[in-house]
Design a protein around this motif. Structure first.
Motif, mmCIF file in Angstrom:
data_model
loop_
_atom_site.group_PDB
_atom_site.id
_atom_site.type_symbol
_atom_site.label_atom_id
_atom_site.label_comp_id
_atom_site.label_asym_id
_atom_site.label_seq_id
_atom_site.Cartn_x
_atom_site.Cartn_y
_atom_site.Cartn_z
ATOM 1 N N THR A 61 0.840 -1.196 0.000
ATOM 2 C CA THR A 61 0.000 0.000 0.000
ATOM 3 C C THR A 61 0.872 1.242 0.000
ATOM 4 O O THR A 61 1.908 1.278 0.679
ATOM 5 C CB THR A 61 -0.917 0.026 1.242
ATOM 6 N N SER A 63 0.258 5.153 0.964
ATOM 7 C CA SER A 63 -0.682 6.148 1.493
ATOM 8 C C SER A 63 -0.009 7.509 1.473
ATOM 9 O O SER A 63 1.180 7.640 1.774
ATOM 10 C CB SER A 63 -1.118 5.784 2.916
ATOM 11 N N ARG A 238 -8.057 0.203 -4.818
ATOM 12 C CA ARG A 238 -7.361 -1.090 -4.892
ATOM 13 C C ARG A 238 -7.132 -1.465 -6.349
ATOM 14 O O ARG A 238 -7.956 -1.203 -7.218
ATOM 15 C CB ARG A 238 -8.149 -2.188 -4.173
ATOM 16 N N ARG A 259 -2.800 -1.155 -3.202
ATOM 17 C CA ARG A 259 -3.721 -0.119 -2.735
ATOM 18 C C ARG A 259 -3.018 1.235 -2.709
ATOM 19 O O ARG A 259 -1.839 1.327 -2.367
ATOM 20 C CB ARG A 259 -4.271 -0.444 -1.339
ATOM 21 N N ARG A 261 -3.888 4.979 -1.005
ATOM 22 C CA ARG A 261 -4.811 5.630 -0.079
ATOM 23 C C ARG A 261 -4.456 7.118 0.048
ATOM 24 O O ARG A 261 -3.319 7.475 0.330
ATOM 25 C CB ARG A 261 -4.740 4.989 1.310
#
Length: 654
Positions: A61, A63, A238, A259, A261
């Motif tokens: 991920t 972010s 995603r 992912r 974010r």
């Protein structure tokens, strides 16, 4: 044809016309990419972009706050004027072709496997890939392409109407062939413009009104899907494991995070503290003071967080205090120039920005389109032959913002500003500037972020020294956006992104038509026939040399209008991230390359996790608390207890 009799001349003309008709024109050619001036760096059959690692691992991920400069969102529709759209929604949508970010203006085949520009340049035909599909498995067809164009032009954000006003129509020749037709002479960039439009599902929007805000995830055909949202706080995308185009050359080695974010914070201080605490992974720092003073926290010293300075070869962007020339008291360019003279960049850069910036001088800063000194012969010829009035100032040396003595109150510049105000009819009476009606000159600076208060305050002080009633108005982000759409401000901060090959977006930024259109990006209200004519010259240029000449001429006219107070720039991106990512050796010249070419490095992530765990364990260990630390903790408790338990005076007393 001199020397020939009338009938002979007529016959000669007929023969010439006949020869033109029977001489075969150069046939149109289907190509794997398009460029404004015909140059493509990647040949047909290329395997991947040079700035992507084709075997980059997938997973993890990322972010981040994002670089959109917004603090909230209430809609998942980023193609209309209504609402505040979430960042990252472009990840959901494919286009016919996609830009190569190591070339100034080239696009390569994505949904369309090839394109064919007509010999007369008045149309372009796209041939769609049969395997292209939306996330729900339905095929992407030419009807979807046509619907997308019509919806965006007729119901989308005003910028789409501006961009597409010379696109006559789109039609579906067959299920996998779409053709766009153009009008006018300024068609150079239109094939690239329509190639890059997002493709919307006609079937989906038959049930969901396109021109309404919504928090329902839209249907697209791109590499990501909406995973979950917390309205105004975060949105997670995603990676679509069934993404139809994941193995195409333009996507190989890209879109590697499982992912992505986006986090939202109401102010930058809270966002920075959350980053230090590891609440998200990456941030680009736009505040020089923070970059200079707050990036020495323990995680950086321990190597858990890395600081990066990524070179940026794109035009730096047009950032400044934009002056709303629609307002009566800002119509006079002399008054607008006063606002430039009062801003002391040298003091601001040294005392607030830690010397990290250079002064922006041009609307095309950090590019060959920046006007320098006196006009070249080509620029002068263009300006003289424009057919509309051009200001005398624009015909001389390119206007440069003043350079102060760095004191914060340069007496010489303030005296010059005072003389300009006198000449413009704003004289001093009882210490304030008034016009012949006795009305005081007032300037309101509209903003929504407290961060800029430290920049505005010295500026306001100088304006007040000139007798101007200058104030700042802080509003919430939603009200700020609405007031911009309604042009309800005197002065505000804005930044326009300038492309390496600027085109029809210039109409939205500075065109007369946009000046009268609510919600447009022409915040300054620039409405000048010379600007309009030069924009069209930029858009119509047949070579990069001609385009740069026209852009420099446009730069001169805009700078001479004093429609802004230019800010500052740096030719790089200041980025910090927790050390769990890797990236290709080559960065794209004209993009950060973070979202699409970086990847999650499991080895680095494991090492980082171990470091964080060890630091936490050490902090919690009783043995780590020396007697001096324990004594400090006791004193802190006693002091805080005093302030909590002491008697308090009623509110309002001294």
């Amino acid at each position: 044809m001199p020397g020939l009799r009338p009938h002979a001349r007529l016959a000669a003309c007929a023969l010439l016309l006949l020869s033109l008709l029977v001489t075969p024109a150069q046939s149109a050619e289907r190509k794997h990419g398009l460029s404004a001036f015909g140059d493509l760096a990647y040949p047909a059959g290329f395997t991947h972009f040079n700035y992507a690692k084709p075997d980059a691992p997938k997973g993890g991920t990322l972010s981040l706050i994002g670089w959109g400069g917004v603090t909230t969102f209430n809609s998942l529709n980023n193609y209309i004027l209504k609402g505040d759209a979430a960042q990252g929604l472009e990840l959901l949508f494919d286009s016919l072709m996609i830009p190569a970010t190591d070339e100034p203006d080239a696009v390569y085949s994505l949904v369309a496997e090839s394109a064919e520009v007509a010999d007369d340049k008045m149309s372009v035909t796209f041939y769609l890939r049969p395997e292209a599909k939306f996330a729900d498995g339905t095929p992407v067809t030419a009807e979807d392409v046509v619907f997308s164009f019509e919806a965006l032009k007729e119901k989308g954000h005003p910028i789409f109407h501006q961009m597409l006003q010379d696109v006559v129509k789109a039609e579906a020749i067959d299920p996998k062939t779409a053709r766009y037709e153009f009008k006018g002479e300024l068609v150079r960039d239109l094939p690239l413009t329509v190639a890059a439009l997002p493709i919307l599902s006609k079937a989906y929007y038959a049930k969901q009104p396109f021109d309404e805000t919504t928090l329902d995830p839209p249907l697209g055909s791109g590499p990501y899907l909406v995973d979950k949202i917390a309205q105004g706080r975060s949105i997670v995308y995603r990676r679509n494991p069934d993404y139809w185009a994941k193995d195409l050359p333009v996507n190989r080695g890209r879109w590697n995070f499982d992912r992505i974010r986006y986090e939202y914070f109401r102010d930058r201080t809270a966002g920075m503290e959350a980053f230090k605490a590891g609440a998200y992974d990456l941030r680009e720092e736009f505040t020089s003071k923070v970059w200079a003073t707050e990036y020495d926290f323990p995680a950086i010293r321990d190597g858990k967080v890395k600081k990066e300075v990524l070179p940026d070869e794109t035009p730096s962007g047009t950032q400044g205090f934009f002056l709303n020339t629609r307002r009566d008291h800002l119509k006079d360019p002399r008054v607008r120039k006063v606002l430039d003279l009062a801003f002391d960049f040298e003091w601001t850069n040294r005392n607030i920005f830690y010397g990290l910036y250079d002064r922006t001088q041009s609307f095309f800063e950090n590019s060959p389109m920046k006007a320098e000194g006196e006009p070249s012969e080509a620029e002068r010829a263009l300006l003289d032959g424009l057919g509309v009035p051009v200001s005398e100032e624009a015909l001389g040396a390119a206007y440069l913002p003043p350079k102060s003595d760095g004191s914060g109150q340069d007496r010489k510049l303030l005296q010059e500003a005072g003389k300009l105000l006198d000449a413009a009819g704003w004289t001093v009476k009882n210490g304030v500037r008034v016009n012949d009606k006795g009305e005081q000159l007032k300037i309101e600076m509209l903003m929504f972020e407290p961060t800029f208060e430290r920049v505005f305050a010295p500026y306001l002080k100088n304006l007040k020294l000139l007798g101007i009633d200058a104030r700042m108005r802080m509003v919430d982000p939603a009200q700020y956006q609405q007031r911009l759409k309604d042009f309800d401000f005197d002065l505000t901060t804005q930044r326009y992104v300038m492309r390496n090959t600027p085109g029809v977006e210039l109409r939205s930024y500075f065109g007369s038509q946009a000046a009268a259109m609510n919600g447009s990006l022409n915040l300054a209200g620039v409405s000048d026939p010379a600007v309009d004519a030069l924009i069209e010259r930029v858009v119509a240029a047949k070579s990069r040399e001609d385009m740069e000449t026209a852009a420099r001429a446009l730069d001169r006219v805009l700078r001479a209008s004093h429609c802004w107070v230019p800010h500052w720039y740096k030719g790089s991106h200041h980025v910090a991230h927790w050390d769990k990512f890797a990236r290709p050796e080559t960065k794209p010249r004209f993009d950060r390359g973070i979202l699409d070419t970086w990847w999650y490095d499991e080895a680095k992530a494991a090492k980082l996790t171990a470091k964080v765990a060890a630091a936490k364990e050490a902090a919690e260990s009783p043995s780590s608390r020396s007697p001096f630390v324990m004594l400090a903790l006791v004193l802190a408790v006693l002091v805080s207890g005093y302030f909590i338990l002491r008697p308090r005076k009623p509110a309002g007393t001294k």
